[in-house]
Motif scaffolding. Structure first.
Motif, PDB file in Angstrom:
ATOM      1  N   GLY A 339     -37.745  44.792  64.205  1.00 18.54           N
ATOM      2  CA  GLY A 339     -36.691  44.733  65.206  1.00 18.54           C
ATOM      3  C   GLY A 339     -36.943  43.736  66.317  1.00 18.54           C
ATOM      4  N   TRP A 340     -37.567  42.593  65.994  1.00 18.39           N
ATOM      5  CA  TRP A 340     -37.856  41.564  66.997  1.00 18.39           C
ATOM      6  C   TRP A 340     -37.011  40.331  66.722  1.00 18.39           C
ATOM      7  CZ3 TRP A 340     -41.753  41.648  70.925  1.00 18.39           C
ATOM      8  CH2 TRP A 340     -42.465  42.852  71.000  1.00 18.39           C
ATOM      9  N   TRP A 341     -36.690  39.631  67.811  1.00 18.80           N
ATOM     10  CA  TRP A 341     -35.848  38.434  67.737  1.00 18.80           C
ATOM     11  C   TRP A 341     -36.532  37.309  68.495  1.00 18.80           C
ATOM     12  CZ3 TRP A 341     -31.398  38.658  64.853  1.00 18.80           C
ATOM     13  CH2 TRP A 341     -31.052  39.943  64.416  1.00 18.80           C
ATOM     14  N   PRO A 342     -36.538  36.082  67.968  1.00 18.26           N
ATOM     15  CA  PRO A 342     -37.264  35.004  68.640  1.00 18.26           C
ATOM     16  C   PRO A 342     -36.694  34.650  70.004  1.00 18.26           C
ATOM     17  CG  PRO A 342     -35.894  34.114  66.876  1.00 18.26           C
ATOM     18  CD  PRO A 342     -35.874  35.610  66.742  1.00 18.26           C
ATOM     19  N   ASP A 343     -35.395  34.854  70.169  1.00 25.51           N
ATOM     20  CA  ASP A 343     -34.737  34.480  71.424  1.00 25.51           C
ATOM     21  C   ASP A 343     -34.439  35.666  72.321  1.00 25.51           C
ATOM     22  OD1 ASP A 343     -32.796  35.470  69.689  1.00 25.51           O
ATOM     23  OD2 ASP A 343     -31.987  33.469  69.285  1.00 25.51           O
ATOM     24  N   GLY A 344     -34.342  36.874  71.763  1.00 30.55           N
ATOM     25  CA  GLY A 344     -34.025  38.068  72.540  1.00 30.55           C
ATOM     26  C   GLY A 344     -35.118  39.113  72.550  1.00 30.55           C
ATOM     27  N   LEU A 345     -36.215  38.893  71.781  1.00 30.29           N
ATOM     28  CA  LEU A 345     -37.329  39.831  71.655  1.00 30.29           C
ATOM     29  C   LEU A 345     -36.834  41.204  71.202  1.00 30.29           C
ATOM     30  CD1 LEU A 345     -39.542  38.679  74.672  1.00 30.29           C
ATOM     31  CD2 LEU A 345     -39.631  37.958  72.273  1.00 30.29           C
ATOM     32  N   PHE A 346     -36.817  42.212  72.058  1.00 27.50           N
ATOM     33  CA  PHE A 346     -36.337  43.542  71.653  1.00 27.50           C
ATOM     34  C   PHE A 346     -34.828  43.570  71.424  1.00 27.50           C
ATOM     35  CE2 PHE A 346     -39.412  47.171  73.088  1.00 27.50           C
ATOM     36  CZ  PHE A 346     -40.313  46.759  72.129  1.00 27.50           C
ATOM     37  N   TYR A 567     -37.969  34.101  60.765  1.00 26.84           N
ATOM     38  CA  TYR A 567     -37.812  34.788  62.049  1.00 26.84           C
ATOM     39  C   TYR A 567     -36.504  34.411  62.732  1.00 26.84           C
ATOM     40  CZ  TYR A 567     -39.554  36.773  66.512  1.00 26.84           C
ATOM     41  OH  TYR A 567     -39.736  37.511  67.658  1.00 26.84           O
ATOM     42  N   ASP A 568     -36.060  33.157  62.547  1.00 22.01           N
ATOM     43  CA  ASP A 568     -34.796  32.729  63.157  1.00 22.01           C
ATOM     44  C   ASP A 568     -33.580  33.131  62.338  1.00 22.01           C
ATOM     45  OD1 ASP A 568     -35.002  30.969  61.051  1.00 22.01           O
ATOM     46  OD2 ASP A 568     -35.259  29.179  62.302  1.00 22.01           O
ATOM     47  N   ARG A 569     -33.804  33.841  61.233  1.00 26.06           N
ATOM     48  CA  ARG A 569     -32.734  34.342  60.354  1.00 26.06           C
ATOM     49  C   ARG A 569     -31.903  33.200  59.742  1.00 26.06           C
ATOM     50  NH1 ARG A 569     -35.432  38.057  63.671  1.00 26.06           N
ATOM     51  NH2 ARG A 569     -34.684  40.168  63.314  1.00 26.06           N
ATOM     52  N   LYS A 570     -32.485  32.013  59.615  1.00 19.12           N
ATOM     53  CA  LYS A 570     -31.741  30.876  59.081  1.00 19.12           C
ATOM     54  C   LYS A 570     -32.049  30.598  57.612  1.00 19.12           C
ATOM     55  CE  LYS A 570     -31.221  28.618  63.578  1.00 19.12           C
ATOM     56  NZ  LYS A 570     -31.507  27.420  64.418  1.00 19.12           N
ATOM     57  N   VAL A 571     -33.171  31.120  57.099  1.00 18.06           N
ATOM     58  CA  VAL A 571     -33.544  30.883  55.701  1.00 18.06           C
ATOM     59  C   VAL A 571     -33.891  32.209  55.050  1.00 18.06           C
ATOM     60  CG1 VAL A 571     -35.127  29.717  54.124  1.00 18.06           C
ATOM     61  CG2 VAL A 571     -34.416  28.574  56.249  1.00 18.06           C
TER      62      VAL A 571
END
Length: 784
Positions: A339-346, A567-571
């Motif tokens: 549940g982590w996001w590179p730009d929003g973290l939590f 992690y960036d959900r692009k690939v």
């Protein structure tokens, strides 16, 4: 001025304030960014209603640009003052989207809001989805209260703090967050992120909102399905004077009334349903629910909700404890979801982003997901309910077991998690501790959770430090699943973590020296390794009787590149259809051209000294070699069936075998059966056809590539030659060749909770270009 005109003016003032503040905020850049980051609107930030299971029409979203500044212990409350910076709420202070992107242990937030005149006479509730970790809220200089805990929701009645003489009401939030510097429930956060530990998260990270409610209102719904008795057990806790108040609940199935019940507030009511439709991953059916409070025949409050009818339990099937969903054994298979996001973290940038990981989890053919040492916003569980994903929900871990006061706080937050999330049908299992992190008083704490929520199953500890309490015995095994624990007399067994197949995708990694437990070069290679792990789980489902398994993991996270998605959900690394096919867990069948010695004893020629060049060729003279029965290795090596002791560093093996008259279709379905410890090379008729690194702890079926099809000679005598090298620990080698003969029909589909029609692809896998890549597993002492 009319009431409508005043509301319009109020909205314009709020809009002008937002526009003025938005100009001071700017999106920062993290090492990676998702596409959704550019869609974040500071004037309309996360606008979705934040509490889908208790909805009222009237509410005010307070997300957006707030004033912000760092603080120090003992600071005076900055009432009536402007703060030095700005932040976009509800994104954590350290996140790029927040506009701050720096860690501060103590911070201040401030904004103003206006109360619509239409709310006159109502109680005004101020809700926080989550604030990490300790917060104190001030309204017009008055403290509304202090809350500790970074993951649970909390609210304040601020009615008495509203100043009717002022248009703009001042809201200030003080936050203190020690992260992992002391024993609090912080999960994977770290002040020094590295390895399996990630960037710290501080402050407001879920939606902040206002809600007007009647003087007597529904405070909380408690919804528990009772499948055995075809009813929903429901109670409504109320706030305010309950004298003369009755609760009226109506259930609807696709708009048609399915049942209703009336009773007293706080009373357990059984809402009967005729022939209830049951919730499952293949049929995530949800009933709509309307709950009204009535007094003297008038409705004084009304909320909309939903529920799902499902039953989760552990019971014996054919003498083994299994996890049962609605009375049927359903193998729980899913990814670890951090549940982590590179730009929003939590915090996911948008609701669409929040849903994306779950959409992909379904597309990969999983029926479950393990939410790992984090608690999500209510909308995440809403999407699990809607999409049909079972959830294994972890309690966020402490990093040490702490003192008495810290343990008391941990248990308070644990109870809040169970209470906050208890109405979601998707959640089927609570995980109390993970891998010994902060673990203490395991039996007592687990029994407390079991008593609080007897409608679900409970894991006392996922991995490492098991105690014989709860419903589940949970192994962690990296990289392939191995050494499985059998179900006990009282508990089912699962593999709570395995896998961690990494793949580098240049331009989509948080850092260049990213790591994983084992590596693949391509998405196809990743899928083939994944499939070999699934085939091991197919065996373990039967013997000793696993009921579920969790693959590490759905996405890369910071330095870890073992996700199915970057992690960036692009690939998306492997083809989701290939992973979904593997996840159907077919029990495959084989005709063995060359059986392993574990199946039928085989005699091999062998040498423990280097035979020199050409040893792998069909015409090599091996008459001076020794002769022995496979497999070759040492006692105590996991999964080994010793025929001949081999305890030196290297061994070379040779054997002749008859391939038989293989048809072109059979040639396309050639497969290896191998148990290796450690690195091994396999040659057929002098051609290298298989190279494997690291070690296995049991026999694996590994898809063959074009090399074997080109090398093998149907209808003739063939020569197989094997070299295995031992580095440390146990050692073993045994190899066989087979043809897969599985008939992939609907009846052979594994118990996943999916109907065969859920998968829109051919059942047979194209093995024409399959390569093998099984690398070192780096140990079993931690996870991703």
């Amino acid at each position: 001025m009319s009431k409508v005109s005043k509301l319009v003016l109020c909205a314009l003032v709020v809009c002008m304030f937002s526009q003025q503040q938005a100009s001071a905020w700017s999106l920062k850049q993290a090492p990676l960014m998702t596409d959704w980051a550019s869609e974040v609107d500071p004037q309309n930030t996360l606008p979705e209603y934040p509490r889908p299971q208790m909805v009222r029409e009237d509410w005010m979203n307070l997300n957006g640009i707030w004033q912000f500044q760092s603080g120090s212990e003992g600071d005076d409350v900055p009432a009536g003052q402007s703060l030095s910076g700005d932040i976009l709420v509800p994104f954590p202070v350290e996140s790029a989207i927040s506009g701050v992107k720096e860690h501060h242990e103590r911070v201040w937030y401030k904004r103003t809001f206006q109360v619509p005149q239409s709310w006159d006479g109502s109680k005004i509730l101020l809700h926080f989805g989550a604030v990490d970790w300790e917060s104190e809220v001030y309204v017009n200089g008055q403290s509304a209260g202090v809350h500790k805990g970074g993951f649970d929701t909390f609210s304040y009645d601020i009615t008495s703090m509203i100043d009717s003489q002022k248009q703009d009401q001042e809201l200030i939030v003080r936050v203190y967050d020690p992260t992992n510097s002391t024993a609090i429930a912080c999960g994977k956060q770290d002040l020094n992120p590295n390895g399996i530990w990630y960037t710290a998260v501080t402050g407001i990270w879920q939606t902040v909102w206002l809600e007007p409610v009647p003087q007597t209102s529904v405070e909380k719904l408690n919804l528990t399905p009772d499948v055995d008795n075809s009813c929903l057990n429901i109670s409504a806790d109320i706030d305010g004077d309950g004298e003369g108040v009755t609760v009226h609940a109506k259930a609807f199935a696709k708009g048609k009334k399915a049942g209703e019940i009336n009773g007293a507030p706080g009373q357990k009511l059984s809402l009967n349903l005729r022939d209830p439709q049951l919730w499952s991953p293949s049929n995530p059916f949800l009933y709509d629910l309307t709950v009204q409070l009535k007094k003297n025949g008038s409705i004084i409050d009304e909320v909309e909700s939903y529920f799902g009818m499902r039953k989760i339990e552990v019971k014996k099937v054919d003498g083994k404890n299994r996890i049962l969903l609605n009375g049927d054994f359903v193998f729980n298979i899913g990814p670890l979801d951090q549940g982590w996001w590179p730009d929003g973290l939590f915090t996911a940038p948008t609701d669409e982003a929040l849903k994306y990981d779950l959409d992909m989890t379904k597309e990969f053919g999983f029926n479950m997901t393990r939410k790992h040492v984090k608690i999500e916003p209510a909308r995440w569980y809403y999407w699990c309910d809607k999409l049909g994903l079972m959830v294994w929900q972890d309690m966020p871990s402490m990093r040490s077991s702490g003192n008495a006061a810290q343990r008391q706080q941990f248990e308070k937050e644990l109870a809040a998690m169970v209470d906050d999330l208890g109405n979601h049908p998707s959640i089927v299992l609570w995980v109390v501790f993970n891998e010994g992190w902060g673990q203490y008083d395991t039996v007592r704490v687990t029994e407390d959770v079991m008593e609080q929520d007897p409608s679900r199953i409970v894991t006392c500890a996922s991995g490492w430090t098991d105690h014989e309490v709860g419903h589940i015995k949970d192994d962690h095994r990296y990289s392939p699943p191995h050494n499985p624990s059998a179900p006990t007399e009282d508990r089912a067994s699962v593999c709570g973590e395995y896998g961690g197949i990494g793949m580098r995708v240049e331009g989509h990694m948080w850092e260049e020296d990213s790591w994983s437990y084992t590596m693949a070069e391509t998405g196809d290679q990743l899928e083939r390794i994944y499939d070999s792990y699934i085939q091991t789980l197919v065996q373990y489902r039967k013997d000793p009787g696993y009921s579920g398994a969790v693959y590490t993991q759905i996405t890369d996270v910071e330095g870890e590149i073992n996700g199915l998605i970057t992690y960036d959900r692009k690939v998306v690394k492997p083809d989701p259809a290939d992973i979904a096919f593997s996840n159907k867990m077919y029990e495959r069948t084989y005709d063995h051209i060359l059986p392993t010695s574990a199946q039928t004893p085989q005699t091999w020629k062998y040498s423990v000294s280097d035979p020199g060049e050409g040893w792998e060729a069909a015409g090599f003279d091996d008459s001076s070699w020794q002769e022995g029965q496979g497999g070759f290795g040492t006692d105590g090596t996991p999964g080994a069936v010793i025929g001949t002791v081999w305890d030196s560093s290297d061994i070379w093996l040779r054997k002749s075998f008859e391939a038989g008259d293989l048809t072109p279709e059979q040639m396309d379905k050639l497969i290896f059966r191998i148990h290796h410890d450690e690195d091994a090379e396999v040659y057929v008729n002098g051609t290298l056809v298989l190279s494997v690194d690291g070690f296995s702890t049991n026999y694996l079926y590994v898809n063959a590539g074009q090399e074997l099809k080109d090398a093998i000679q149907p209808g003739q005598t063939n020569t197989i030659a094997v070299h295995c090298r031992q580095e440390t620990g146990g050692q073993y080698i045994d190899v066989g060749i087979a043809v897969e003969t599985t008939n992939f029909d609907d009846e052979s589909c594994g118990q996943l909770g999916y109907a065969p029609s859920d998968f829109n692809r051919d059942c047979l896998v194209d093995m024409s270009d399959m390569l093998v890549f099984v690398q070192d597993w780096l140990g079993t002492s931690s996870e991703g």
